[in-house]
Write an enzyme that holds these catalytic residues in place. Structure first.
Site, mmCIF file in Angstrom:
data_model
loop_
_atom_site.group_PDB
_atom_site.id
_atom_site.type_symbol
_atom_site.label_atom_id
_atom_site.label_comp_id
_atom_site.label_asym_id
_atom_site.label_seq_id
_atom_site.Cartn_x
_atom_site.Cartn_y
_atom_site.Cartn_z
ATOM 1 N N LYS A 249 -8.635 -4.753 7.109
ATOM 2 C CA LYS A 249 -7.610 -4.662 8.160
ATOM 3 C C LYS A 249 -8.117 -4.024 9.460
ATOM 4 C CE LYS A 249 -3.679 -4.905 5.108
ATOM 5 N NZ LYS A 249 -2.541 -4.200 4.532
ATOM 6 N N GLU B 71 9.922 2.008 10.494
ATOM 7 C CA GLU B 71 8.579 2.603 10.394
ATOM 8 C C GLU B 71 8.212 3.301 11.694
ATOM 9 O OE1 GLU B 71 6.526 -0.468 7.182
ATOM 10 O OE2 GLU B 71 6.412 -0.937 9.293
ATOM 11 N N THR C 9 0.843 -1.201 0.000
ATOM 12 C CA THR C 9 0.000 0.000 0.000
ATOM 13 C C THR C 9 0.878 1.252 0.000
ATOM 14 O OG1 THR C 9 -1.498 -1.296 1.392
ATOM 15 C CG2 THR C 9 -2.056 1.010 1.046
ATOM 16 N N GLY D 235 5.902 -6.605 6.509
ATOM 17 C CA GLY D 235 6.938 -6.393 5.492
ATOM 18 C C GLY D 235 8.341 -6.321 6.091
HETATM 19 C C1 5RP Z 1 5.751 -3.335 6.654
HETATM 20 C C2 5RP Z 1 4.440 -2.921 7.142
HETATM 21 C C3 5RP Z 1 3.383 -2.688 6.125
HETATM 22 O O1 5RP Z 1 2.958 -1.361 6.190
HETATM 23 C C4 5RP Z 1 2.243 -3.619 6.420
HETATM 24 O O2 5RP Z 1 2.745 -4.943 6.420
HETATM 25 C C5 5RP Z 1 1.134 -3.508 5.370
HETATM 26 O O3 5RP Z 1 1.599 -3.959 4.145
HETATM 27 P P1 5RP Z 1 0.684 -4.064 2.865
HETATM 28 O O4 5RP Z 1 0.290 -2.683 2.496
HETATM 29 O O5 5RP Z 1 1.555 -4.729 1.840
HETATM 30 O O6 5RP Z 1 -0.502 -4.928 3.233
HETATM 31 O O7 5RP Z 1 4.186 -2.764 8.316
HETATM 32 O O8 5RP Z 1 6.644 -3.579 7.707
#
Ligand code: 5RP
Length: 243
Positions: free
Chosen positions: A138, A120, A44, A114
């Site tokens: 989510k 982050e 995203t 991720g």
């Molecule tokens: C990475 C993260 C991402 O923001 C989280 O996993 C959401 O990912 P996606 O948008 O691919 O669902 O925390 O460390």
């Protein structure tokens, strides 16, 4: 027939991609000329970086960005977004990122699927405004119901930390994240991630405190009292959640 065919999956994937685009487009509207911006990680956030790069190009927007992963930094650089650091920009005007789960009431997050949770969290904590972009799957009533909680640990002695997470903290499981070839996954900071399954989390604050107190834990994926706004994309467009 058991399982799901590719014809079933593809429209759902298309819809999710469309939701990501809508949430991302809504988020980048917050960005103004001259701002210092935190760039999240994940699919995203990647769609958001594309949308932001388009604004930089088409509107001649002058921004500086601190990315939360090597991948996001590479993407931003390739698309012409100027990268910065905490010397130049100790405070960010805004950070925009995805999440794995959002608690509907408190807007506490689980992040780190991720593997970028540490950077982050540093970036989000440096931002005046932290905007989270998700699709409506989510949003949860109890954290830990969709996803394990990722916990970043130093590689040396990770087995000891795993034992404590289970015996002292109450994780049901605490598996090290692995690559496809079976090797233990390493974060951009060269640490490991233990993906911990808990019973639905009722007290995120005390859980976060207890996890952080274990020597060798670098950080965890609970983001508490950090979210300014969640932009949730779904069938009926983009909704805004604030505390
Ligand atoms: C990475 C993260 C991402 O923001 C989280 O996993 C959401 O990912 P996606 O948008 O691919 O669902 O925390 O460390």
């Amino acid at each position: 027939m058991t399982g799901t065919s590719s014809e079933d999956i593809s429209p759902q994937r298309d819809a999710q991609l469309q939701f990501k685009r809508e949430a991302a487009q809504a988020a980048v509207k917050y960005i103004e000329d001259g701002m210092a911006v935190g760039l999240g990680s994940g699919t995203t956030a990647s769609v958001m970086i594309d949308a932001l790069a388009a604004r930089v190009k088409n509107e001649n927007l002058r921004i500086r960005a601190i990315p939360t992963s090597e991948a996001s930094g590479e993407q931003a650089r390739r698309l012409g977004i100027t990268l910065s650091d905490f010397v130049q920009d100790p405070i960010l005007d805004i950070a925009i990122d995805g999440a794995d789960e959002v608690d509907r009431k408190s807007l506490t997050l689980i992040k780190g699927r991720g593997g970028a949770l540490l950077r982050e969290k540093i970036v989000a904590s440096a931002a005046r405004k932290f905007i989270v972009i998700v699709d409506d799957r989510k949003i949860v009533d109890s954290l830990g119901s969709r996803m394990p909680l990722p916990i970043e640990v130093i590689p040396w002695g990770w087995e000891r930390i795993q034992t404590l997470l289970i015996s002292k903290i109450g994780a049901r499981t605490a598996h090290p994240r692995t690559e496809k070839d079976g090797r233990i996954y390493q974060t951009d900071n060269h640490n490991f991630i233990l993906d911990c399954v808990f019973d639905p989390i009722t007290d995120a604050t005390s859980l976060a405190r207890d996890i952080a107190a274990i020597t060798g834990v670098v950080d965890h994926g609970l983001f508490i009292d950090m979210t300014s706004e969640v932009l949730v994309a779904g069938q009926n467009g983009v909704a805004s959640l604030r505390r």
